[in-house]
Design a protein around this motif. Structure first.
Motif, PDB file in Angstrom:
ATOM      1  N   ARG A   1       8.066 -66.715  58.197  1.00 39.30           N
ATOM      2  CA  ARG A   1       7.627 -67.939  57.539  1.00 39.30           C
ATOM      3  C   ARG A   1       7.975 -69.171  58.376  1.00 39.30           C
ATOM      4  O   ARG A   1       7.133 -70.041  58.593  1.00 39.30           O
ATOM      5  CB  ARG A   1       8.281 -68.031  56.165  1.00 39.30           C
ATOM      6  CG  ARG A   1       7.836 -69.206  55.330  1.00 39.30           C
ATOM      7  CD  ARG A   1       6.450 -69.011  54.792  1.00 39.30           C
ATOM      8  NE  ARG A   1       6.369 -67.893  53.874  1.00 39.30           N
ATOM      9  CZ  ARG A   1       5.256 -67.505  53.272  1.00 39.30           C
ATOM     10  NH1 ARG A   1       4.131 -68.142  53.523  1.00 39.30           N
ATOM     11  NH2 ARG A   1       5.243 -66.472  52.451  1.00 39.30           N
TER      12      ARG A   1
ATOM     13  N   PRO B   1       7.118 -61.556  54.597  1.00 35.92           N
ATOM     14  CA  PRO B   1       7.155 -62.631  55.590  1.00 35.92           C
ATOM     15  C   PRO B   1       8.532 -62.843  56.201  1.00 35.92           C
ATOM     16  O   PRO B   1       8.680 -62.868  57.415  1.00 35.92           O
ATOM     17  CB  PRO B   1       6.683 -63.851  54.799  1.00 35.92           C
ATOM     18  CG  PRO B   1       6.864 -63.493  53.369  1.00 35.92           C
ATOM     19  CD  PRO B   1       6.731 -62.018  53.263  1.00 35.92           C
TER      20      PRO B   1
ATOM     21  N   ASN C   1       0.180 -65.944  55.580  1.00 37.39           N
ATOM     22  CA  ASN C   1       0.280 -65.677  54.140  1.00 37.39           C
ATOM     23  C   ASN C   1      -0.098 -64.248  53.783  1.00 37.39           C
ATOM     24  O   ASN C   1       0.176 -63.792  52.668  1.00 37.39           O
ATOM     25  CB  ASN C   1      -0.613 -66.648  53.362  1.00 37.39           C
ATOM     26  CG  ASN C   1      -0.081 -68.062  53.386  1.00 37.39           C
ATOM     27  OD1 ASN C   1       1.118 -68.278  53.555  1.00 37.39           O
ATOM     28  ND2 ASN C   1      -0.965 -69.039  53.223  1.00 37.39           N
TER      29      ASN C   1
END
Length: 415
Positions: free
Chosen positions: A110, A106, A101
């Motif tokens: 992710r 990302p 996070n």
């Protein structure tokens, strides 16, 4: 300030007076090998929770104000509440999520993080052979645990770019896990750090809780064996010193804050001075206890104001407020015994001061009443209570009428 994480909002003041230790520890963490684990222990009343929050604040949100943080640490600090995360999934998945996070962009990371979290969740820590597919991280994986460690290192590097520096992750709430859950957390941390990523993990965990975690996995063991294993698991262990007595009253006043005028109006102009004197006992210096005591005092003052029943409280009465919060079972035991029990308490404490055996054990014990026992039993089983009563038992005996008035007020206030 609104953009700061929740833990940082209560860490902007050095309420326990340990900034020197926190800054020293940060400098050591910057020099330790990558992938190190630092355990922060602390006895009841030490303010360990406040210490780790302050440590994280100095390394992250507060570094621009202090300027004392070593250059080798990354400015972003990761925080993991292990107890909260175990409600959402495997606690080790929280380690992955905290790092993933923090990645600025990302993108494809992710999905990769989800795979890694799933693989970590399937790791086994009880030494048994799994009856389900293990934590394979790829179709061609030969050493899935090593793959997990390499993948975790990759996420750490993504967070560090482009500023560089070592990441710092602080893990709180581990004591709220079951002993088995604590062991999985500790053992899993060692597993994912095997490739020494540029991250240091600070684990807030009492020493006894760590020993319980060991025994849940290894079974009962000698103290020396437990110490040896802990030394192997943690690269450095730090024990936060107890809160200084002179800071206890100051911290209590801070927690009461704007309600000070209400307390003074209900219990006298010197109310906080008397309360601070009664609480100035090192084992009572837990910031969490002081916060609860502050709200108890404020509620009592507000209720007394509603009743229009102001009264200047003696130090013995303030000590009874503290006992009602810290030792509720002893409070019930004393009140049920009537005035005679206060005299017996003063006699018992006096005999212990002179080194004589307690001859007041004549108080009858009711086997059907869990709160019924002799004074000597309470004094021998709880040494902190013993020390506190040595200071105030005579005052309780002298001010019995005031204690009963205060007790009735607390009962009416629901306390």
């Amino acid at each position: 300030m609104s953009g700061q994480p929740r833990w940082a909002k209560t860490a902007q003041q050095d309420v326990i007076g340990q900034d020197r230790l926190a800054r020293s520890l940060l400098r050591v963490i910057a020099r330790m090998p990558a992938g190190s684990i630092v355990a922060v222990h602390g006895a009841p009343g030490s303010g360990r929770d406040e210490f780790v929050r302050r440590l994280a604040w100095l390394a992250g949100p507060g570094r621009s104000r202090t300027g004392d943080v070593p250059a080798g640490l990354h400015p972003q600090v990761l925080w993991l509440d292990a107890w909260s995360w175990c409600k959402q999934g495997h606690v080790l998945s929280g380690l992955v999520a905290a790092v993933a996070n923090a990645i600025r962009q990302p993108g494809p990371s992710r999905e990769r993080a989800r795979e890694l979290a799933g693989s970590v969740s399937r790791m086994r820590f009880d030494g048994t052979m799994p009856d389900v597919p293990g934590p394979a991280f790829g179709s061609r994986s030969v050493d899935p645990v090593a793959d997990i460690a390499r993948a975790f290192s990759g996420f750490v590097d993504k967070v560090r770019d482009p500023r560089g520096g070592r990441l710092l992750m602080v893990i709180d709430g581990a004591e709220w896990l079951t002993p088995g859950g604590r062991w999985q957390l500790i053992d899993g941390m060692r597993a994912i750090l095997v490739h020494q990523p540029e991250i240091a993990m600070v684990l807030s965990l009492g020493r006894e809780a760590a020993v319980e975690a060991l025994k849940s996995h290894h079974g009962d063991m000698a103290e020396a064996s437990a110490v040896r294993i802990l030394n192997d698991l943690f690269d450095l262990s730090v024990t936060v010193p107890n809160l200084e007595v002179r800071r206890i009253g100051t911290l209590l006043r801070e927690y009461i804050g704007n309600s000070e005028s209400t307390v003074q109006r209900s219990f006298g102009r010197d109310a906080l001075t008397g309360l601070s004197a009664a609480v100035a006992h090192r084992p009572l210096g837990s910031p969490r206890f002081l916060r609860r005591l502050a709200w108890r005092t404020v509620l009592l003052a507000e209720f007394a104001a509603e009743l229009r029943a102001p009264r200047v409280l003696s130090e013995a009465q303030w000590a009874w407020v503290i006992i009602s919060e810290r030792w509720p079972d002893f409070r019930r035991f004393m009140i049920r015994g009537g005035r005679k029990r206060w005299v017996e308490l003063a006699r018992a404490v006096q005999l212990m001061k002179t080194g004589k055996a307690d001859r007041t054990g004549a108080l009858e014990t009711d086997p059907d009443d869990p709160h019924s026992s002799s004074i000597s039993r309470w004094l021998s089983e709880d040494l902190i209570l013993n020390d506190y009563l040595r200071l105030h038992a005579e005052g309780f005996a002298r001010d019995g009428e005031g204690i009963f008035w205060l007790e009735n007020l607390m009962l009416a206030a629901g306390l």
